[in-house]
Design an enzyme around this catalytic site. Structure first.
Site, PDB file in Angstrom:
ATOM      1  N   ARG A 289     -30.881 -14.139 -53.498  1.00  0.00           N
ATOM      2  CA  ARG A 289     -30.270 -13.031 -54.224  1.00  0.00           C
ATOM      3  C   ARG A 289     -30.636 -11.737 -53.512  1.00  0.00           C
ATOM      4  NH1 ARG A 289     -32.907 -10.166 -57.965  1.00  0.00           N
ATOM      5  NH2 ARG A 289     -34.227 -11.859 -58.698  1.00  0.00           N
ATOM      6  N   HIS A 293     -31.544  -8.839 -60.071  1.00  0.00           N
ATOM      7  CA  HIS A 293     -31.122  -9.926 -60.961  1.00  0.00           C
ATOM      8  C   HIS A 293     -29.887  -9.494 -61.753  1.00  0.00           C
ATOM      9  CE1 HIS A 293     -31.308 -13.229 -63.796  1.00  0.00           C
ATOM     10  NE2 HIS A 293     -31.341 -12.355 -64.792  1.00  0.00           N
ATOM     11  N   TYR A 302     -41.255  -6.417 -57.430  1.00  0.00           N
ATOM     12  CA  TYR A 302     -41.871  -7.738 -57.301  1.00  0.00           C
ATOM     13  C   TYR A 302     -41.607  -8.438 -55.968  1.00  0.00           C
ATOM     14  CZ  TYR A 302     -37.162  -9.014 -58.986  1.00  0.00           C
ATOM     15  OH  TYR A 302     -35.802  -9.131 -59.150  1.00  0.00           O
TER      16      TYR A 302
END
Length: 396
Positions: A289, A293, A302
């Site tokens: 990805r 998200h 993160y």
């Protein structure tokens, strides 16, 4: 390269086997060793755009023509352009939320183009490329994210179910539908999409169990994009996801999810198994990805830039372009025309979204209960008074 397909080949331990402290230690050691073993990956097209021979899967793309290759490239480019436009619209306040597929185009287009018209697809909320392959107008995907409808298309007109927001539940829906297909004696197949994070859901495990026991004609297509929001894959599973199929008694395979040819071949193989009565298959498309998200997420909190940069070198669109150019299957005129087409698509989608009529503010109350409910009636009245208060303020 080869693939490790897992099936129920492991013999059961005898009932007399001891499971004392020594056995427990051996099990843990083996698990640790297995988890560290590099899984095998199906790849037909390298990141540099070079064709790789594969004795097991070449036959599933052996007849592909230059025109079809250009079609796959076009699908990925237009899907990415649409996705970028949707992200921009959300940033401008035109959509409430958007789940980008950036980086996952090959996984979706390759698997989507492997389906037949009579197959049935159960998506999550990110399968914009699969929707494109099934003939769903991109503008129709945006109605739900704009809040003007509960799904902008008839699932039966394209055999493409409405987007599923609840994580993992669509795998159960797909399994039940596939069991019905088998009872009807049809030779069509069902494919269910989910992410690496959803693989931890109980619904997914239950669908694996039912599909295996009833030999359902379903393909479970997991897009492992490495991150379940902010949780990495290693916090979802101690073993590669495709190997989980072994415990349920059906094959699993990992394919390079950024290789559209590899995904096309593997999905065709899995769907053929389903149609011929060989039961379910788990396909893990190993991809990434590239964006957040959803537009409410901040991936910089993160994961590092170096990780994204490493995956950018494996970009699915550039990979196929290199192959097309090296094989003389596409010239500069083709790419220029496609660029113009992609910009026209972006403009059409943008205009369509802004032209969507506002929904009836009270429609939500009509869809809660079939025969009405006193509490809903009370809430409707409160909401009506709230709406009327704005008109009163405007009059003053």
């Amino acid at each position: 390269m080869t693939v490790e397909s897992t099936a129920a080949r492991t013999p059961r331990r005898s009932a007399g086997s001891k499971a004392g402290a020594t056995g427990t230690k051996r099990t843990r050691t083996t698990a640790k060793k297995d988890a560290g073993t590099e899984p095998q990956l199906v790849q037909l097209l390298t990141p540099e755009g070079k064709r790789v021979k594969n004795a097991e899967y070449d036959k599933y793309v052996a007849g592909i023509t230059p025109e079809e290759l250009r079609g796959l490239y076009r699908d990925m480019v237009l899907t990415r352009r649409f996705d970028a436009e949707a992200t921009s619209l959300q940033r401008q306040g035109e959509l409430g939320l958007w789940a980008s597929l950036l980086g996952q185009e090959a996984a979706q287009i390759g698997s989507g183009r492997a389906t037949r018209e009579d197959d049935y697809v159960f998506p999550t909320y990110r399968e914009h490329g699969v929707a494109w392959c099934r003939g769903v107008d991109p503008a129709n995907l945006l109605g739900m994210f704009r809040g003007v409808n509960n799904g902008g298309w008839d699932p039966n007109s394209n055999n493409f179910h409405l987007y599923t927001i609840v994580i993992g539940s669509q795998t159960l829906h797909a399994t039940g539908y596939a069991m019905g297909v088998a009872k009807d004696g049809a030779d069509s197949a069902v494919i269910a999409y989910f992410g690496d994070g959803a693989s931890s859901q109980g619904d997914v495990a239950e669908s694996f169990t039912f599909s295996a026991v009833y030999n359902a004609p379903v393909v479970f297509f997991c897009q492992n994009n490495q991150w379940a929001i902010s949780e990495p894959t290693e916090k979802q599973s101690r073993v590669p996801i495709y190997q989980r199929a072994q415990g349920f008694g059906f094959p699993g395979v990992r394919v390079d999810g950024n290789d559209v040819l590899g995904v096309l071949a593997v999905t065709r193989w899995a769907l053929e198994r389903a149609r011929t009565g060989e039961g379910p298959t788990l396909v893990e498309a190993f991809t990434y990805r590239m964006g957040a998200h959803t537009t409410s997420d901040d991936p910089t909190r993160y994961r590092g830039d170096e990780e994204r940069q490493a995956w950018e070198a494996k970009d699915p669109i550039m990979r196929l372009r290199r192959y097309l150019e090296a094989s003389n299957h596409a010239d500069e005129g083709f790419f220029e025309e496609l660029e113009a087409e992609s910009e026209a698509l972006g403009k059409r989608v943008r205009e369509a979204v802004r032209a969507m009529p506002d929904p009836d503010h009270f429609a939500i109350f009509e869809n809660a209960y079939a025969d009405g409910h006193a509490l809903v009636d009370e809430e409707r009245a409160q909401f009506a008074a709230y709406q009327a208060s704005f008109a009163d303020e405007g009059g003053n």
